[in-house]
Design an enzyme around this catalytic site. Structure first.
Site, PDB file in Angstrom:
ATOM      1  N   TYR A 102       0.831  -1.200   0.000  1.00 19.72           N
ATOM      2  CA  TYR A 102       0.000   0.000   0.000  1.00 19.72           C
ATOM      3  C   TYR A 102       0.870   1.256   0.000  1.00 19.72           C
ATOM      4  CZ  TYR A 102      -3.051   3.606   1.970  1.00 19.72           C
ATOM      5  OH  TYR A 102      -3.723   4.778   2.213  1.00 19.72           O
ATOM      6  N   ASP A 176      -0.186  -7.654   6.931  1.00 19.62           N
ATOM      7  CA  ASP A 176      -1.351  -6.811   6.692  1.00 19.62           C
ATOM      8  C   ASP A 176      -2.419  -7.704   6.065  1.00 19.62           C
ATOM      9  OD1 ASP A 176      -3.283  -5.058   5.696  1.00 19.62           O
ATOM     10  OD2 ASP A 176      -1.838  -3.496   5.220  1.00 19.62           O
TER      11      ASP A 176
END
Length: 386
Positions: A102, A176
């Site tokens: 990300y 994540d």
């Protein structure tokens, strides 16, 4: 709650007992910044809402149950949770991160913590063996996403954890799990040390709240992170916690619908001449399809593809959709579409990990899939002539 129950049952009831004082089935929103003390230093478990709030406690208990952890800590955003994890490290420590991640994570690593003395290295090869080969004596944390954002690559979490266990000094493994959610995979059960979520996404599920969370099993890590949570104060308010709790109750059924819709759209996109490359873990064309089947319950609701005609065509395509909303974020009940290179991942544009400008990311919602496919078809047709 007894952990013998299935995930769907735990999502509805785990950590969410009826209110003992009123019998309220839904967790009350304790909209209070402070709490009465019976005597100096003697209270009913709460003193100040930055340190703890009953609504937040219910959310944290629920998250711990769903991820099969022993503790969970809620934060005001996914980035606040990321920040807390990175504060476990000190200058000179090294974070080894996958290079497909990300944009906000890249930004905080490279532009916040690296200038403060943290060493940050990115690895392009995402296999367990290659990640292990990249570990140095300074490596204290390995940061991965699975599936990754936005290329939808997978990390073999169990293999990576087993390989790390053989090292003389084992770095912390942080996963994540935002894209997969605990419904599709539980990284702690696969050997990870910490799990991160942007609860803004699938856990909240309705695009109406910002939040984050960290879950783990090690008591020492839990205490250290709880100290950071309280000392820094990036905590969610009780209304935010309530909204995530509400979303969690329908997580399982929503994820099944997200995934079935995404799979159908992947099957629609795969043969299209305008699609140079499709990336969906639940489709047989994905290079790690076998790993996806063994590590995840299903392929999830996220997919991406590279437009054959590149940047301009990708932008024209996403602007031509009518049912898919052109917007950042993901995981809500509505379908979203974006061009990561110009939106969520613009922070990586000047780096070696810049996203292909022709890549389009879809967060597939729970609408009727025929309507979604019809919208994509008309976008392919109308965007060509724009």
């Amino acid at each position: 709650m007894d952990d013998k129950f299935a995930f769907e049952t735990l999502a509805v009831h785990g950590g969410q007992e009826p209110d003992p004082s009123t019998g309220a089935v839904m967790t009350p929103i304790y909209q209070s910044s402070t709490f009465k003390q019976d005597r100096v230093g003697v209270h009913k478990g709460y003193e100040y809402a930055r340190t703890g709030n009953p609504t937040r406690t219910a959310l944290e208990r629920s998250l711990a149950v769903l991820e099969d952890g022993t503790f969970a800590l809620a934060f005001a955003s996914g980035m606040a949770a990321t920040d807390a994890i990175l504060r476990l490290l000190v200058p000179g420590d090294e974070v080894l991160a996958v290079d497909d991640l990300y944009g906000g994570t890249y930004r905080i690593l490279k532009h916040i913590f690296e200038p403060m003395g943290l060493k940050v290295r990115l690895t392009q090869d995402l296999t367990a063996d290659s990640i292990i080969d990249s570990v140095t004596g300074a490596t204290r944390m390995i940061w991965v996403e699975s599936p990754t954002n936005p290329r939808m690559n997978l990390i073999d979490i169990a293999s990576l954890s087993r390989a790390l266990a053989k090292l003389e000094q084992r770095p912390l493994l942080c996963v994540d799990n935002t894209f997969a959610t605990p419904y599709l995979q539980q990284p702690l059960a696969l050997g990870a040390d910490l799990v991160l979520h942007s609860t803004t996404k699938y856990l909240g599920g309705h695009s109406d709240v910002i939040g984050g969370a960290v879950i783990g099993r090690d008591a020492d890590l839990g205490q250290r992170l709880a100290f950071v949570q309280n000392a820094v104060g990036a905590v969610p308010g009780p209304m935010d916690c309530f909204l995530v709790l509400r979303g969690i109750k329908t997580l399982a059924i929503r994820m099944d619908r997200h995934a079935s819709n995404a799979k159908a759209i992947a099957e629609y996109l795969a043969p299209k001449s305008q699609v140079a490359e499709l990336r969906y873990p639940g489709h047989a064309t994905h290079p790690q399809f076998g790993l996806a089947q063994s590590q995840m319950r299903n392929g999830g609701g996220m997919l991406s593809f590279i437009h054959e005609l590149g940047d301009t065509a990708a932008r024209s395509f996403v602007e031509a959709t009518k049912l898919f909303t052109l917007a950042e974020s993901l995981g809500g009940v509505e379908s979203l579409i974006e061009v990561p290179a110009a939106m969520t991942h613009v922070s990586t544009s000047e780096s070696s990990i810049a996203v292909d400008p022709g890549l389009i990311r879809l967060s597939v919602g729970i609408e009727a899939v025929d309507d979604l496919i019809e919208d994509l078809e008309q976008a392919f047709k109308t965007s060509v002539s724009r």
